[in-house]
Design a protein around this motif. Structure first.
Motif, PDB file in Angstrom:
ATOM      1  N   UNK A  35     -20.331  89.566  65.361  1.00  0.00           N
ATOM      2  CA  UNK A  35     -19.889  88.063  64.746  1.00  0.00           C
ATOM      3  C   UNK A  35     -19.734  87.219  65.962  1.00  0.00           C
ATOM      4  N   UNK A  36     -20.392  86.002  65.797  1.00  0.00           N
ATOM      5  CA  UNK A  36     -20.047  84.808  66.704  1.00  0.00           C
ATOM      6  C   UNK A  36     -18.670  84.470  66.562  1.00  0.00           C
ATOM      7  N   UNK A  37     -18.064  84.175  67.830  1.00  0.00           N
ATOM      8  CA  UNK A  37     -16.430  83.785  67.837  1.00  0.00           C
ATOM      9  C   UNK A  37     -16.062  82.628  66.686  1.00  0.00           C
ATOM     10  N   UNK A  38     -17.176  81.735  66.429  1.00  0.00           N
ATOM     11  CA  UNK A  38     -16.749  80.437  65.714  1.00  0.00           C
ATOM     12  C   UNK A  38     -16.923  80.682  64.307  1.00  0.00           C
ATOM     13  N   UNK A  39     -17.313  81.842  63.788  1.00  0.00           N
ATOM     14  CA  UNK A  39     -17.739  82.086  62.316  1.00  0.00           C
ATOM     15  C   UNK A  39     -16.482  81.925  61.491  1.00  0.00           C
ATOM     16  N   UNK A  40     -16.623  81.460  60.153  1.00  0.00           N
ATOM     17  CA  UNK A  40     -15.675  81.452  59.268  1.00  0.00           C
ATOM     18  C   UNK A  40     -16.248  82.234  58.257  1.00  0.00           C
ATOM     19  N   UNK A  41     -15.125  83.028  57.388  1.00  0.00           N
ATOM     20  CA  UNK A  41     -15.767  83.991  56.296  1.00  0.00           C
ATOM     21  C   UNK A  41     -15.299  83.166  55.297  1.00  0.00           C
ATOM     22  N   UNK A  42     -15.934  82.922  54.273  1.00  0.00           N
ATOM     23  CA  UNK A  42     -15.756  82.168  53.176  1.00  0.00           C
ATOM     24  C   UNK A  42     -16.180  82.686  51.814  1.00  0.00           C
ATOM     25  N   UNK A  43     -15.125  82.573  50.734  1.00  0.00           N
ATOM     26  CA  UNK A  43     -15.372  83.054  49.527  1.00  0.00           C
ATOM     27  C   UNK A  43     -14.859  81.741  48.655  1.00  0.00           C
ATOM     28  N   UNK A  44     -14.884  81.805  47.416  1.00  0.00           N
ATOM     29  CA  UNK A  44     -14.371  80.880  46.638  1.00  0.00           C
ATOM     30  C   UNK A  44     -12.739  80.712  46.739  1.00  0.00           C
ATOM     31  N   UNK A  45     -12.376  79.311  47.251  1.00  0.00           N
ATOM     32  CA  UNK A  45     -11.030  79.422  47.443  1.00  0.00           C
ATOM     33  C   UNK A  45     -10.258  80.110  48.552  1.00  0.00           C
ATOM     34  N   UNK A  46     -11.278  80.788  49.347  1.00  0.00           N
ATOM     35  CA  UNK A  46     -10.500  81.540  50.467  1.00  0.00           C
ATOM     36  C   UNK A  46     -11.400  81.207  51.843  1.00  0.00           C
TER      37      UNK A  46
END
Length: 125
Positions: free
Chosen positions: A37-48
């Protein structure tokens, strides 16, 4: 043909990243996951929304699927590679969840890494 060879190598490299993702999830190996994973990644789910650091901490704290005899049922459903970018759709049944993840990858400095992750739980529908 050099172009076809390069495309095959990139596709294989993306598949390798996805296999590392599955292994990292199954083994609860935050270090293995951190590498892909790239260090600036964000993990996204509906509402999360979670940063990589938050997610890796969660992985460290939860039970390890391999240690609790969960079945290994991860699957690559689709991969599309275009030059130095890729999109993968993967199935990640883990614990009581039935996730479908969309992973965006970029090839930078000769290395493929996940730069975006969106996920949803099919059981939550």
């Amino acid at each position: 043909m050099q172009v076809a060879d390069d495309q095959n190598k990139d596709f294989a490299a993306v598949e390798h990243v996805l296999q590392c993702y599955f292994e990292g999830l199954y083994q609860g190996d935050a270090e293995k996951l951190k590498v892909i994973f790239h260090p600036d990644v964000w993990l996204k789910a509906p509402g999360v929304r979670r940063s990589l650091v938050q997610w890796l901490n969660d992985v460290d704290k939860r039970p390890v699927p391999a240690h609790i005899n969960q079945s290994y049922a991860f699957q690559i459903l689709a991969v599309d590679v275009v030059k130095d970018q890729a999109m993968a759709k993967v199935h990640c049944p883990i614990f009581e969840f039935d996730y479908i993840d969309f992973l965006g990858l970029l090839k930078e400095d000769g290395k493929w890494q996940v730069v975006s992750k969106m996920y949803t739980d099919l059981k939550g529908q």
